[in-house]
Design a protein around this motif. Structure first.
Motif, short mmCIF file in Angstrom:
data_model
loop_
_atom_site.label_atom_id
_atom_site.label_comp_id
_atom_site.label_asym_id
_atom_site.label_seq_id
_atom_site.Cartn_x
_atom_site.Cartn_y
_atom_site.Cartn_z
N LEU A 1 0.67 -1.16 -0.07
CA LEU A 1 -0.03 -0.09 -0.17
C LEU A 1 0.71 1.16 0.03
O LEU A 1 0.65 2.18 -0.74
N ARG A 2 1.84 1.39 0.76
CA ARG A 2 2.82 2.26 0.63
C ARG A 2 3.42 2.72 -0.70
O ARG A 2 3.47 3.84 -1.06
N LEU A 3 3.84 1.83 -1.55
CA LEU A 3 4.27 1.76 -2.69
C LEU A 3 3.24 2.35 -3.57
O LEU A 3 3.46 3.14 -4.71
N GLN A 4 2.23 1.91 -3.41
CA GLN A 4 1.04 2.36 -4.31
C GLN A 4 0.64 3.91 -3.94
O GLN A 4 0.64 4.92 -4.83
N ASP A 5 0.95 4.20 -2.84
CA ASP A 5 0.56 5.79 -2.35
C ASP A 5 1.74 6.80 -2.83
O ASP A 5 1.59 7.83 -3.06
N GLN A 6 2.96 5.93 -3.03
CA GLN A 6 4.07 6.72 -3.53
C GLN A 6 3.98 6.76 -5.21
O GLN A 6 4.78 7.61 -5.81
N GLY A 7 2.86 6.36 -5.68
CA GLY A 7 2.74 6.58 -7.14
C GLY A 7 3.10 5.41 -8.03
O GLY A 7 3.35 5.82 -9.26
N ALA A 8 3.49 4.32 -7.68
CA ALA A 8 3.85 3.04 -8.38
C ALA A 8 3.20 2.68 -9.36
O ALA A 8 1.85 2.61 -9.19
N ASN A 9 3.54 2.40 -10.66
CA ASN A 9 2.61 1.94 -11.66
C ASN A 9 2.15 0.37 -11.51
O ASN A 9 1.26 0.12 -11.87
N ASN A 10 2.95 -0.23 -10.51
CA ASN A 10 2.78 -1.77 -10.16
C ASN A 10 3.44 -2.13 -8.98
O ASN A 10 4.26 -1.23 -8.28
N ILE A 11 3.04 -3.28 -8.56
CA ILE A 11 3.52 -3.85 -7.41
C ILE A 11 4.44 -5.27 -8.27
O ILE A 11 3.69 -5.88 -8.68
N SER A 12 5.65 -5.11 -8.00
CA SER A 12 6.63 -5.87 -8.51
C SER A 12 7.35 -6.93 -7.69
O SER A 12 8.01 -6.37 -6.78
N LEU A 13 6.95 -8.15 -7.68
CA LEU A 13 7.32 -9.22 -6.55
C LEU A 13 8.65 -9.81 -7.32
O LEU A 13 8.60 -10.47 -8.47
N VAL A 14 9.83 -9.57 -6.89
CA VAL A 14 11.02 -9.96 -7.30
C VAL A 14 11.48 -11.37 -6.52
O VAL A 14 11.76 -11.36 -5.57
N THR A 15 11.66 -12.35 -7.53
CA THR A 15 12.12 -13.70 -6.89
C THR A 15 11.50 -14.26 -5.57
O THR A 15 11.89 -14.19 -4.53
N ALA A 16 10.03 -14.25 -5.92
CA ALA A 16 9.05 -14.58 -4.89
C ALA A 16 8.82 -16.00 -4.58
O ALA A 16 8.02 -16.23 -3.64
N THR A 17 8.94 -16.82 -5.37
CA THR A 17 8.45 -18.10 -5.61
C THR A 17 8.44 -18.89 -4.29
O THR A 17 7.26 -19.29 -3.78
N HIS A 18 9.69 -18.70 -3.60
CA HIS A 18 9.75 -19.57 -2.34
C HIS A 18 9.22 -19.07 -1.16
O HIS A 18 9.25 -19.57 -0.10
N PHE A 19 8.50 -17.99 -1.20
CA PHE A 19 7.90 -17.13 -0.25
C PHE A 19 6.33 -17.23 -0.31
O PHE A 19 5.48 -16.43 0.29
N LEU A 20 6.06 -17.79 -1.63
CA LEU A 20 4.43 -17.38 -1.85
C LEU A 20 3.41 -17.90 -0.88
O LEU A 20 2.42 -17.12 -0.62
N PRO A 21 3.63 -19.00 -0.12
CA PRO A 21 2.59 -18.97 1.05
C PRO A 21 2.32 -18.13 2.09
O PRO A 21 1.55 -18.00 2.42
N TRP A 22 3.39 -17.16 2.17
CA TRP A 22 3.19 -15.97 3.02
C TRP A 22 2.96 -14.70 2.33
O TRP A 22 2.42 -13.85 2.95
N ILE A 23 3.15 -14.45 1.06
CA ILE A 23 2.96 -13.54 0.20
C ILE A 23 1.59 -13.29 0.03
O ILE A 23 0.73 -12.28 -0.18
#
Length: 376
Positions: A165-187
């Motif tokens: 939400l903070r990134l969205q408030d800063q004006g980000a065009n998207n939320i980019s999850l970098v190398t996230a596969t091994h944490f998906l059950p918590w993301i």
């Protein structure tokens, strides 16, 4: 606590309960037998109610957001992890697998990133969250501080949701999850917490080494796929990334990504000079020193096996050797203009004209972000 995984919640509660129970029984042994009986009876009744109204409720609350199939898939991974093609099968609550990842998400940076493809970053930046650990072991990784050394900060689902939400408030065009596969059950629970408030696309920036089952489970969460396609040669993928079957896995994964998103779609965004992507696939390929022939074979596979006009391609020249590596002397240099141009020419000759290429000036260390826990 109610926003972390059910298992984390249960473990924390159990630890606190044990501490209080021990203290209580120390006091109880000093009282009369009848008083002891009454207190023990009340203790068990109270404990039963607490577990019923917290632990069970937590899982019911999570399942009302996720589909039953997605919930089941990610819950299984916690105790028998098969998120990536290595399929270690380990219990993440007890030990870590090849990726070295612990139980729970760990990230090293969350900030606006301006150096992705133009339709991803735009001028306002991509809200990029760099996760620690990796399912590959690339000897040339520019993010080795977090991918191999696992530098980062542990985050609960609520904390990660707030980061989005903070990134969205800063004006980000998207939320980019970098190398996230091994944490998906918590993301995924973090994304669920903000699903009704997140109005920008979710980008999945990965090394391409993915299982189609995991990609299918993400169909309601990911809008844009940004996979690498690193090698065609099993010899190279085994030597440089310790993944001899990389191409077989990545080829299937990328085909599935395209099936889920369809053709790339761009939209006008207020404040942006050009349209930005809100759905689609961008296939990235980093040209390596001495490996142009392998790169050209990949261009042929892409042109011949993937549906035409169903993706963008991004040919990268930014390979930068950060240190001299005696084990891989052939990688101790930047690529030449000749090597890169031969790959670009092959792509154009094969009709791969929708996408991006880089200037040689992109091969500079300052384009690698500082991993200093910014935004966390």
């Amino acid at each position: 606590l109610s926003n972390t995984s059910g298992i984390t919640y249960c473990l924390v509660c159990s630890e606190l309960i044990i501490q209080h129970v021990v203290s209580f029984f120390k006091f109880l042994f000093k009282t009369s037998l009848s008083f002891q009986f009454i207190c023990v009876f009340l203790l068990f009744r109270a404990g039963s109610c607490i577990l019923k109204t917290t632990f069970i409720y937590h899982f019911q609350d999570w399942s009302t957001i996720m589909s039953d199939q997605t919930l089941s898939y990610f819950q299984k991974q916690i105790h028998h992890c098969q998120l990536c093609p290595r399929m270690c099968g380990i219990d993440r609550g007890i030990q870590s697998g090849f990726c070295q990842a612990p139980s729970g998400a760990v990230a090293a940076r969350a900030a606006l990133h301006y150096w992705e493809e133009p339709c991803i970053s735009g001028t306002r930046g991509s809200g990029t969250v760099f996760f620690s650990g990796c399912t590959l072991r690339c000897c040339f990784c520019q993010n080795h501080k977090i991918s191999r050394d696992l530098y980062g900060k542990a985050l609960t689902a609520r904390e990660l949701a707030d980061v989005f939400l903070r990134l969205q408030d800063q004006g980000a065009n998207n939320i980019s999850l970098v190398t996230a596969t091994h944490f998906l059950p918590w993301i995924i629970p973090a994304l669920d917490l903000v699903k009704d408030r997140l109005s920008i696309p979710v980008v999945y920036n990965c090394g391409g080494y993915e299982r189609t089952e995991t990609i299918e489970a993400l169909k309601d969460y990911v809008d844009i796929w940004l996979p690498d396609l690193k090698y065609e040669s099993s010899e190279l993928s085994a030597r440089y990334s310790q993944a001899p079957f990389y191409f077989q896995a990545a080829a299937k994964a990328i085909a599935q990504m395209i099936r889920q998103t369809g053709k790339p779609h761009l939209k006008e965004v207020p404040g942006e000079v050009a349209p930005v992507m809100d759905r689609g696939v961008i296939i990235r390929h980093l040209v390596l020193p001495g490996s142009k022939d392998d790169s050209i074979r990949l261009m042929h596979w892409i042109a011949e096996q993937l549906p035409k006009d169903s993706f963008y391609i991004s040919l990268m020249s930014q390979y930068t050797p950060y240190e001299q590596n005696p084990q891989f002397p052939e990688l101790n240099r930047r690529i030449t203009s000749y090597e890169y141009q031969k790959v670009v020419d092959a792509a154009l000759d094969l009709g791969l004209t929708q996408g991006f290429m880089q200037k040689k000036s992109s091969a500079r260390e300052e384009y690698t972000p500082a991993f200093d826990l910014e935004g966390l």
